[in-house]
Write a protein that holds these residues in place. Structure first.
Motif, PDB file in Angstrom:
ATOM      1  N   ALA A  30      -1.773  -3.306   0.025  1.00  0.00           N
ATOM      2  CA  ALA A  30      -1.643  -2.828   1.399  1.00  0.00           C
ATOM      3  C   ALA A  30      -1.527  -1.311   1.445  1.00  0.00           C
ATOM      4  O   ALA A  30      -2.044  -0.666   2.368  1.00  0.00           O
ATOM      5  N   LEU A  31      -0.879  -0.716   0.446  1.00  0.00           N
ATOM      6  CA  LEU A  31      -0.760   0.743   0.393  1.00  0.00           C
ATOM      7  C   LEU A  31      -2.128   1.395   0.229  1.00  0.00           C
ATOM      8  O   LEU A  31      -2.456   2.367   0.928  1.00  0.00           O
ATOM      9  N   CYS A  32      -2.936   0.857  -0.684  1.00  0.00           N
ATOM     10  CA  CYS A  32      -4.293   1.394  -0.865  1.00  0.00           C
ATOM     11  C   CYS A  32      -5.125   1.214   0.405  1.00  0.00           C
ATOM     12  O   CYS A  32      -5.900   2.104   0.782  1.00  0.00           O
ATOM     13  N   ALA A  33      -4.964   0.063   1.061  1.00  0.00           N
ATOM     14  CA  ALA A  33      -5.694  -0.184   2.306  1.00  0.00           C
ATOM     15  C   ALA A  33      -5.277   0.804   3.386  1.00  0.00           C
ATOM     16  O   ALA A  33      -6.128   1.327   4.118  1.00  0.00           O
ATOM     17  N   ALA A  34      -3.976   1.079   3.492  1.00  0.00           N
ATOM     18  CA  ALA A  34      -3.495   2.026   4.497  1.00  0.00           C
ATOM     19  C   ALA A  34      -4.014   3.428   4.219  1.00  0.00           C
ATOM     20  O   ALA A  34      -4.418   4.151   5.153  1.00  0.00           O
ATOM     21  N   ILE A  35      -4.008   3.842   2.954  1.00  0.00           N
ATOM     22  CA  ILE A  35      -4.516   5.172   2.611  1.00  0.00           C
ATOM     23  C   ILE A  35      -6.003   5.274   2.949  1.00  0.00           C
ATOM     24  O   ILE A  35      -6.472   6.275   3.511  1.00  0.00           O
ATOM     25  N   PHE A  36      -6.756   4.234   2.626  1.00  0.00           N
ATOM     26  CA  PHE A  36      -8.195   4.240   2.928  1.00  0.00           C
ATOM     27  C   PHE A  36      -8.437   4.331   4.427  1.00  0.00           C
ATOM     28  O   PHE A  36      -9.311   5.087   4.882  1.00  0.00           O
ATOM     29  N   LEU A  37      -7.672   3.596   5.215  1.00  0.00           N
ATOM     30  CA  LEU A  37      -7.850   3.619   6.673  1.00  0.00           C
ATOM     31  C   LEU A  37      -7.458   4.968   7.263  1.00  0.00           C
ATOM     32  O   LEU A  37      -8.076   5.422   8.230  1.00  0.00           O
ATOM     33  N   ASN A 281      -7.986  -6.333   6.746  1.00  0.00           N
ATOM     34  CA  ASN A 281      -7.462  -7.669   6.447  1.00  0.00           C
ATOM     35  C   ASN A 281      -6.224  -7.591   5.553  1.00  0.00           C
ATOM     36  O   ASN A 281      -5.245  -8.320   5.757  1.00  0.00           O
ATOM     37  N   LEU A 282      -6.261  -6.719   4.543  1.00  0.00           N
ATOM     38  CA  LEU A 282      -5.098  -6.552   3.672  1.00  0.00           C
ATOM     39  C   LEU A 282      -3.905  -6.005   4.444  1.00  0.00           C
ATOM     40  O   LEU A 282      -2.763  -6.453   4.245  1.00  0.00           O
ATOM     41  N   LEU A 283      -4.156  -5.039   5.324  1.00  0.00           N
ATOM     42  CA  LEU A 283      -3.060  -4.449   6.094  1.00  0.00           C
ATOM     43  C   LEU A 283      -2.491  -5.447   7.101  1.00  0.00           C
ATOM     44  O   LEU A 283      -1.274  -5.490   7.323  1.00  0.00           O
TER      45      LEU A 283
END
Length: 307
Positions: A30-37, A281-283
Motif C-alpha cells: 500500500a505504501l508503494c501504491a500511495a507513492i506511485f499515485l 486497488n492496493l490502496l
C-alpha cells in the motif's frame, strides 16, 4: 508525608494522521501504491505545462520511432507515435485528462449517491421506494450502453463524459449508503440523540454520516479505478475524448492499427492504466482495513514494531 497520587495516567493517543502514517508504513504494498499515485497526481498537475508543446509537435521523420533510442534524448525513450510525437510526453500530458474525468465522475456520483442514500435510509417508506426505483431504472441499462447513447446524442467532451460516467455510478453509492443507514439508525447512540431532541438533519449529518464515510471512502477509491477503465474503453471505441485532447485510452485506440509493427504505441499507455488501477486497488484494500476499528489493530501492531 507525601500521599501518592491515585490518578490514572491515560496514555496519549497519537494524532489520526500519525496513526494512518504508521499503518501505511506497515503495509509496504500500500505504501508503494500511495507513492506511485502521488507521483501520478503531481505529473497530472505539472504535465501539460512541462511537456505540453512536445506532446503536440509533429515530426514525420520520426514516425513510429522504436523505444529506448537514447541518442535522440530522454523524452524519446518510449518511442514516438504515427505522427512522430514522443510517447513519453504524450502520456505525461494525457495523465491530467484521464484523472480529471475519473475524479470528476467519482466525486459527482459519490456526492449525489450518498445524499440520496441518506434520504432513502432515514426518510419515510414512500420516499425510500421512489429513490430505490430510480436506482433500479439506472441499473437496468448497461452502463456502457447508456454512455454510448448519451455521448452520441450530446457529443464527446470532458464534461459530458464526466456526467455520463457519474450517472451510471450513482446507484452504487446510493445502495451502499442506504444499507449502512438502515443498520446504523437502530443503534443506541442514534436513539439517544433522538431522545435528547436532535433534529433529523443533525442526526444524519453529525451522527450517521461519519460512520458511513469510511465505507464510502474505500468504495470511491476502488470505483476510481473502474471509472478510469470505463473512460479508456469509451475512448478506445472512439466515443470518448476526441483529438486534440489526449487520454490514455485514446492513445491505445490510436495505436491499435499499428500493433503488428509498432506495439509500443499501445503498450505504454496500457501499462500506465494497469499500474494506476493496480495501485488504486492496493490502496483501497489497505483503506478497508485501516478504517475498520475491528481489523486495523493488525496494521497498528505492525506499525509499532516497525517504528
Amino acid at each position: 508525608m507525601t500521599i501518592p497520587s491515585t490518578e490514572t495516567v491515560i496514555p496519549h493517543e497519537p494524532h489520526f494522521v500519525v496513526r494512518m502514517g504508521r499503518m501505511l508504513w506497515a503495509d509496504k504494498f500500500a505504501l508503494c501504491a500511495a507513492i506511485f499515485l502521488v507521483v501520478v497526481l503531481v505529473i497530472a498537475i505539472i504535465g501539460p505545462t512541462w511537456l505540453g508543446e512536445l506532446a503536440t509537435k509533429q515530426n514525420l521523420r520520426g514516425r513510429n520511432l522504436p523505444p529506448f533510442d537514447w541518442e535522440r534524448g530522454w523524452v524519446w525513450w518510449m518511442g514516438a507515435d504515427a505522427l512522430g510525437r514522443p510517447l513519453f510526453a504524450r502520456i505525461i500530458v494525457a495523465t491530467q485528462n484521464t484523472l480529471m474525468v475519473a475524479a470528476g465522475a467519482v466525486v459527482l456520483s459519490a456526492v449525489i449517491g450518498t445524499v440520496l442514500g441518506l434520504v432513502a435510509g432515514f426518510s419515510s417508506p414512500r420516499i425510500n421506494q421512489v429513490i430505490m426505483r430510480l436506482a433500479d431504472v439506472i441499473m437496468s441499462f448497461p452502463s456502457l450502453l447508456i454512455a454510448v447513447i448519451v455521448l452520441y446524442v450530446l457529443g464527446s467532451s470532458i464534461l459530458n463524459l464526466i456526467l455520463v460516467l457519474s450517472i451510471t455510478r450513482i446507484p452504487v453509492y446510493l445502495r451502499t449508503t442506504r444499507a449502512e443507514v438502515l443498520e446504523i439508525r437502530e443503534r443506541m447512540f442514534v436513539q439517544a440523540a433522538r431522545v435528547m431532541g436532535a433534529s433529523n438533519k443533525r442526526i444524519v449529518f453529525r451522527h450517521i454520516l461519519p460512520v458511513v464515510l469510511p465505507t464510502l471512502t474505500t468504495l470511491a477509491t476502488l470505483d476510481f479505478a473502474y471509472v478510469m477503465l470505463a473512460e479508456s474503453a469509451l475512448s478506445f471505441l472512439g466515443i470518448g475524448i476526441q483529438p486534440p485532447e489526449i487520454t490514455w485510452g485514446l492513445m491505445i485506440s490510436q495505436g491499435r492499427q499499428y500493433l503488428t509493427n509498432a506495439w509500443w504505441l499501445s503498450l505504454w499507455p496500457g501499462l500506465a492504466i494497469i499500474l494506476t488501477t493496480l495501485s488504486l486497488n492496493l490502496l483501497s484494500n489497505w483503506l478497508r482495513i485501516a478504517l475498520d476499528p475491528v481489523q486495523r489493530w493488525r496494521l497498528e501492531m505492525k506499525g509499532r514494531k516497525n517504528g
